[in-house]
Design a protein around this motif. Structure first.
Motif, short mmCIF file in Angstrom:
data_model
loop_
_atom_site.label_atom_id
_atom_site.label_comp_id
_atom_site.label_asym_id
_atom_site.label_seq_id
_atom_site.Cartn_x
_atom_site.Cartn_y
_atom_site.Cartn_z
N ARG A 19 0.76 -1.34 -0.13
CA ARG A 19 0.26 0.14 -0.13
C ARG A 19 0.66 1.29 0.08
N ALA A 23 0.85 4.20 -2.94
CA ALA A 23 1.06 5.54 -2.56
C ALA A 23 2.29 6.51 -2.83
N SER A 27 2.02 9.34 -5.47
CA SER A 27 2.46 10.76 -5.25
C SER A 27 3.61 11.24 -6.17
N THR A 60 -6.23 0.77 -6.47
CA THR A 60 -5.49 1.99 -7.37
C THR A 60 -6.09 1.91 -8.91
#
Ligand code: DX5
Ligand code: ZN
Length: 229
Positions: A19, A23, A27, A60
């Motif tokens: 996870r 991320a 980002s 996602t």
């Protein structure tokens, strides 16, 4: 100026914390995740299978780029189609009926890709080019992250791009292995469309800054090249 698609490979991520890896990729504004599936036969290590891809799919919206480093990929493709992968790439060296398999992938409305290892010439896939959405040129011998890029493989990228232009085709060219800030200027001269990046991305403290630097360096390398010619 357009920069290539950066596709971080979770091979170098902490498998206990996928996870966080997702991320980090999001980002850093990388649109693709590269998923290295290894079976312990085509390459020595074993990584993960279609369940991992399905679980990532549920977490996602990123484009899921599955790289099958497995023997007999035709036995496994169905599971990866079902898992929600966006692109499925298998190895020419591992498959006898590549054309049939490419058609199956496209019939499932997924992007179809073929990869070749450093010792395989592009002539081995020349007749398949019209049926491909992407060609993945391995720039290391597959199986492990963190290896040195083999520069002779970049010649294959240049040659393939020339064939693509001559035949008016539109498949994308990806490279995989040894992509980092040190090798980037050299890579930029062969102009691949997709850069897979494992250790360079996940070893970076500030991943977004690293990807931004790569984009700047890419543009500089292309501008320098154009001013020389
Ligand atoms: C290697 C895999 C690569 C790997 C690249 O066999 O196919 O996708 O993650 O790792 P780096 O970028 O560390 O060379
Ligand atoms: Zn890969």
């Amino acid at each position: 100026m357009e920069t290539p698609i950066f596709a971080p490979s979770i091979l170098s991520a902490d498998f206990c914390d996928i996870r966080a890896a997702i991320a980090d990729i999001e980002s850093s504004h990388c649109p693709w995740i590269h998923l290295d599936v290894m079976d312990g036969r085509f390459v020595p290590p074993i990584t993960f299978g279609s369940k991992m891809v399905g679980d990532i799919r549920a977490s996602t919206e990123l484009f899921l780029d599955v790289h099958l480093m497995v023997e007999e990929p035709d036995r496994h493709v169905h599971a990866f189609i079902e898992s929600g992968a966006d692109a499925i790439t298998f190895h020419q060296e591992a498959c006898v009926h590549s054309h049939r398999l490419l058609q199956r992938i496209r019939e499932a409305r997924k992007s179809a890709g073929i990869s070749i290892v450093p010792s395989t010439p592009i002539s081995s896939i020349i007749h398949l080019l019209p049926f491909l959405d992407q060609v993945l040129i391995m720039t290391v011998n597959p199986g492990y992250g963190g290896q040195e890029l083999l520069p002779f493989c970049l010649e294959k990228v240049k040659d393939l791009a020339a064939i693509r232009t001559a035949q008016k085709l539109s498949f994308k060219i990806a490279i995989d292995g040894g992509v980092n800030i040190r090798t980037l200027s050299r890579i930029a001269l062969s102009r691949p469309d997709i850069l897979v990046m494992g250790s360079a991305f996940f070893n970076a403290k500030n991943k977004k800054e690293m990807v931004d630097n790569m984009r700047h360096q890419w543009i500089k390398a292309i501008e320098n090249k154009d001013s020389v010619h």
